[in-house]
Design an enzyme around this catalytic site. Sequence first.
Site, PDB file in Angstrom:
ATOM      1  N   ARG A 154       0.904  -1.206  -0.080  1.00  0.00           N
ATOM      2  CA  ARG A 154       0.044   0.056   0.083  1.00  0.00           C
ATOM      3  C   ARG A 154       0.836   1.243  -0.196  1.00  0.00           C
ATOM      4  O   ARG A 154       0.441   2.284  -0.627  1.00  0.00           O
ATOM      5  CB  ARG A 154      -0.890  -0.082   1.293  1.00  0.00           C
ATOM      6  CG  ARG A 154      -1.978  -1.312   1.267  1.00  0.00           C
ATOM      7  CD  ARG A 154      -2.760  -1.028   2.593  1.00  0.00           C
ATOM      8  NE  ARG A 154      -3.429  -2.077   2.705  1.00  0.00           N
ATOM      9  CZ  ARG A 154      -3.377  -3.124   3.510  1.00  0.00           C
ATOM     10  NH1 ARG A 154      -2.049  -3.515   3.937  1.00  0.00           N
ATOM     11  NH2 ARG A 154      -4.421  -4.249   3.582  1.00  0.00           N
ATOM     12  N   ASP A 157     -10.033  -4.620   8.744  1.00  0.00           N
ATOM     13  CA  ASP A 157      -9.090  -5.632   9.086  1.00  0.00           C
ATOM     14  C   ASP A 157      -9.681  -6.403  10.292  1.00  0.00           C
ATOM     15  O   ASP A 157      -9.491  -7.771  10.385  1.00  0.00           O
ATOM     16  CB  ASP A 157      -7.643  -4.975  10.015  1.00  0.00           C
ATOM     17  CG  ASP A 157      -7.207  -4.138   8.507  1.00  0.00           C
ATOM     18  OD1 ASP A 157      -7.277  -4.305   7.655  1.00  0.00           O
ATOM     19  OD2 ASP A 157      -6.493  -3.055   9.102  1.00  0.00           O
ATOM     20  N   ARG A 210     -12.029  -9.189   8.821  1.00  0.00           N
ATOM     21  CA  ARG A 210     -11.249 -10.245   8.184  1.00  0.00           C
ATOM     22  C   ARG A 210     -10.920 -10.828   9.364  1.00  0.00           C
ATOM     23  O   ARG A 210     -10.682 -12.160   9.255  1.00  0.00           O
ATOM     24  CB  ARG A 210      -9.946  -9.361   7.361  1.00  0.00           C
ATOM     25  CG  ARG A 210     -10.642  -8.829   6.013  1.00  0.00           C
ATOM     26  CD  ARG A 210      -9.539  -8.427   5.321  1.00  0.00           C
ATOM     27  NE  ARG A 210      -9.973  -7.743   3.861  1.00  0.00           N
ATOM     28  CZ  ARG A 210      -9.441  -6.701   3.341  1.00  0.00           C
ATOM     29  NH1 ARG A 210      -8.162  -6.139   3.856  1.00  0.00           N
ATOM     30  NH2 ARG A 210      -9.735  -6.564   2.050  1.00  0.00           N
ATOM     31  N   HIS A 250      -2.654   0.085   9.114  1.00  0.00           N
ATOM     32  CA  HIS A 250      -3.236  -0.723   8.229  1.00  0.00           C
ATOM     33  C   HIS A 250      -2.369  -0.959   7.011  1.00  0.00           C
ATOM     34  O   HIS A 250      -2.437  -0.281   5.991  1.00  0.00           O
ATOM     35  CB  HIS A 250      -4.562   0.098   7.420  1.00  0.00           C
ATOM     36  CG  HIS A 250      -5.082  -0.424   6.474  1.00  0.00           C
ATOM     37  ND1 HIS A 250      -5.859  -1.740   6.612  1.00  0.00           N
ATOM     38  CD2 HIS A 250      -5.517  -0.367   5.067  1.00  0.00           C
ATOM     39  CE1 HIS A 250      -6.402  -2.201   5.849  1.00  0.00           C
ATOM     40  NE2 HIS A 250      -6.150  -1.198   4.796  1.00  0.00           N
TER      41      HIS A 250
HETATM   42  N1  LIG Z   1      -8.300   2.006   3.962  1.00  0.00           N
HETATM   43  C1  LIG Z   1      -8.954   0.635   3.546  1.00  0.00           C
HETATM   44  O1  LIG Z   1      -9.274  -0.191   4.097  1.00  0.00           O
HETATM   45  C2  LIG Z   1      -9.181   0.388   2.008  1.00  0.00           C
HETATM   46  C3  LIG Z   1      -9.669  -0.486   1.221  1.00  0.00           C
HETATM   47  C4  LIG Z   1      -9.768  -0.738  -0.021  1.00  0.00           C
HETATM   48  C5  LIG Z   1      -9.308   0.045  -0.982  1.00  0.00           C
HETATM   49  N2  LIG Z   1      -8.492   1.247  -0.331  1.00  0.00           N
HETATM   50  C6  LIG Z   1      -7.769   2.228  -1.247  1.00  0.00           C
HETATM   51  O2  LIG Z   1      -8.953   3.076  -1.734  1.00  0.00           O
HETATM   52  C7  LIG Z   1      -8.552   3.594  -2.904  1.00  0.00           C
HETATM   53  C8  LIG Z   1      -9.492   3.253  -3.992  1.00  0.00           C
HETATM   54  O3  LIG Z   1      -9.644   2.073  -4.532  1.00  0.00           O
HETATM   55  P1  LIG Z   1     -10.363   1.415  -5.507  1.00  0.00           P
HETATM   56  O4  LIG Z   1     -10.278  -0.040  -5.580  1.00  0.00           O
HETATM   57  O5  LIG Z   1     -11.990   2.003  -5.310  1.00  0.00           O
HETATM   58  O6  LIG Z   1      -9.869   2.053  -6.860  1.00  0.00           O
HETATM   59  P2  LIG Z   1     -10.670   2.457  -8.328  1.00  0.00           P
HETATM   60  O7  LIG Z   1      -9.460   2.716  -9.198  1.00  0.00           O
HETATM   61  O8  LIG Z   1     -11.734   1.763  -8.444  1.00  0.00           O
HETATM   62  O9  LIG Z   1     -11.240   3.862  -7.879  1.00  0.00           O
HETATM   63  C9  LIG Z   1     -10.518   5.022  -7.738  1.00  0.00           C
HETATM   64  C10 LIG Z   1     -11.545   6.046  -8.189  1.00  0.00           C
HETATM   65  O10 LIG Z   1     -10.689   7.275  -7.868  1.00  0.00           O
HETATM   66  C11 LIG Z   1     -11.003   8.198  -9.016  1.00  0.00           C
HETATM   67  N3  LIG Z   1     -10.223   9.537  -8.984  1.00  0.00           N
HETATM   68  C12 LIG Z   1      -8.794   9.523  -9.269  1.00  0.00           C
HETATM   69  N4  LIG Z   1      -8.369  10.593  -8.962  1.00  0.00           N
HETATM   70  C13 LIG Z   1      -9.327  11.438  -8.347  1.00  0.00           C
HETATM   71  C14 LIG Z   1      -9.425  12.826  -8.170  1.00  0.00           C
HETATM   72  N5  LIG Z   1      -8.437  13.776  -8.067  1.00  0.00           N
HETATM   73  N6  LIG Z   1     -10.791  13.218  -7.992  1.00  0.00           N
HETATM   74  C15 LIG Z   1     -11.856  12.421  -7.828  1.00  0.00           C
HETATM   75  N7  LIG Z   1     -11.737  11.129  -8.252  1.00  0.00           N
HETATM   76  C16 LIG Z   1     -10.561  10.551  -8.550  1.00  0.00           C
HETATM   77  C17 LIG Z   1     -10.691   7.377 -10.277  1.00  0.00           C
HETATM   78  O11 LIG Z   1     -11.416   8.036 -11.462  1.00  0.00           O
HETATM   79  C18 LIG Z   1     -11.394   6.064  -9.882  1.00  0.00           C
HETATM   80  O12 LIG Z   1     -12.807   5.989 -10.234  1.00  0.00           O
HETATM   81  C19 LIG Z   1      -7.009   3.043  -3.457  1.00  0.00           C
HETATM   82  O13 LIG Z   1      -5.913   3.927  -2.822  1.00  0.00           O
HETATM   83  C20 LIG Z   1      -7.114   1.856  -2.303  1.00  0.00           C
HETATM   84  O14 LIG Z   1      -5.990   1.426  -2.010  1.00  0.00           O
HETATM   85  C21 LIG Z   1      -8.492   1.414   1.025  1.00  0.00           C
HETATM   86  O1  LIG Z   2      -5.067  -4.161   0.379  1.00  0.00           O
HETATM   87  C1  LIG Z   2      -5.150  -2.950  -0.290  1.00  0.00           C
HETATM   88  O2  LIG Z   2      -4.324  -2.402  -0.931  1.00  0.00           O
HETATM   89  C2  LIG Z   2      -6.649  -2.515  -0.160  1.00  0.00           C
HETATM   90  C3  LIG Z   2      -7.185  -2.234   1.222  1.00  0.00           C
HETATM   91  O3  LIG Z   2      -6.191  -1.742   2.117  1.00  0.00           O
HETATM   92  C4  LIG Z   2      -7.686  -3.361   1.896  1.00  0.00           C
HETATM   93  O4  LIG Z   2      -7.118  -3.975   3.118  1.00  0.00           O
HETATM   94  O5  LIG Z   2      -8.312  -4.135   1.160  1.00  0.00           O
END
Ligand SMILES: NC(=O)c1ccc[n+]([C@@H]2O[C@H](COP(=O)([O-])OP(=O)(O)OC[C@H]3O[C@@H](n4cnc5c(N)ncnc54)[C@H](O)[C@@H]3O)[C@@H](O)[C@H]2O)c1
Ligand SMILES: O=C(O)C[C@H](O)C(=O)O
Length: 308
Positions: free
Chosen positions: A88, A148, A151, A175
């Site tokens: 990440r 987490d 999970r 995380h």
């Molecule tokens: N914290 C957590 O537990 C957790 C869990 C899952 C995913 N994530 C994170 O969340 C983020 C998104 O994941 P995802 O699978 O939805 O990705 P994704 O690519 O499906 O979606 C991301 C979206 O953000 C948009 N985007 C990019 N720049 C932008 C901006 N400046 N303004 C508005 N929109 C913008 C993109 O067009 C895209 O549609 C990733 O960084 C991922 O690592 C975190």
């Molecule tokens: O694993 C990742 O990169 C996305 C998110 O943080 C998750 O835990 O699913």
Amino acid sequence: MKVTIVGAGAVGASCAEYIAIKDFASEVVLLDIKEGFAEGKAMDLMQTASLNGFDTKITGVTNDYSKTAGSDIAVITSGIPRKPGMTREELIGINAGIVQSVASSLLEHSPDVTLIVVSNPMDTMTYLVHKTTDIPKNKIIGMGGALDSARFKYRLAQALEAPISDVDGMVIGGHSDTGMVPLTRHATRNSVKVSEFLSEDRLNQVAEDTKVGGATLTKLLGTSAWYAPGAAVSALVQAIACDQKKMFPCSAFLEGEYGLNDICIGVPVLLGKNGIEKIVEIELDEAEKAKMKESAEGVSKVNELLQF
Ligand SMILES: NC(=O)c1ccc[n+]([C@@H]2O[C@H](COP(=O)([O-])OP(=O)(O)OC[C@H]3O[C@@H](n4cnc5c(N)ncnc54)[C@H](O)[C@@H]3O)[C@@H](O)[C@H]2O)c1
Ligand SMILES: O=C(O)C[C@H](O)C(=O)O
């Protein structure tokens, strides 16, 4: 109750869907930078309303923050997800700029907003929002520990061959693949410590499987997960919107709690209408304290890469 979700990708759309199905928000605005994308996701979701029985109004906009004005809660999921083999932390270069500019645009139109940060590396992105905005610390919440912990409960239930509803447990710490601290000593099945049913080796395996939960799914899916992340975010949004005072591990800005300072990292908090209403300090044993310290050192190292 108006909720904005920035990033209408996998996690943003999943989160919007769960919020709508639970039917506690009057309005959800999905915003994305990709032309027409959020509008399409919103329309598709609205066409599930009569089937799923909700009245939440979902609208989609392309980068127009005026439509987010007056949001009570905003979720930042914009940015890139990792690919198999990545950590990440490798996402920081692209996601830091996105998260910083999105947070500032949201604030311009919703000065009293409570922000939930999801984009990775999440603890560092949450810290970045603290350092670059004047939002009070109780209103900046990083989502990681709720996912987490879900999970962890899944893995515990598998090991115990028990229904998940019998199981309780929590993951604190950063995380990240190495930084999570699954609290195996505190986990229970119907109030009985799981160590009564599982060997130390099996419990260690559960903890290790939990820590790499995101990486395991990323390998299987080719991108990171979205259903459980979306559900976890929607649970935090609901706790705040409905003033539930529920306890979740969230990334919170610490000023001395758990012996840590100037860091956002996963700790148990109570969520209600004021965002983080309390940071709950639970008793950790020496081994747990050492793991938490090591986890914080890892998060701080990533924070040092930020430029602001
Ligand atoms: N914290 C957590 O537990 C957790 C869990 C899952 C995913 N994530 C994170 O969340 C983020 C998104 O994941 P995802 O699978 O939805 O990705 P994704 O690519 O499906 O979606 C991301 C979206 O953000 C948009 N985007 C990019 N720049 C932008 C901006 N400046 N303004 C508005 N929109 C913008 C993109 O067009 C895209 O549609 C990733 O960084 C991922 O690592 C975190
Ligand atoms: O694993 C990742 O990169 C996305 C998110 O943080 C998750 O835990 O699913």
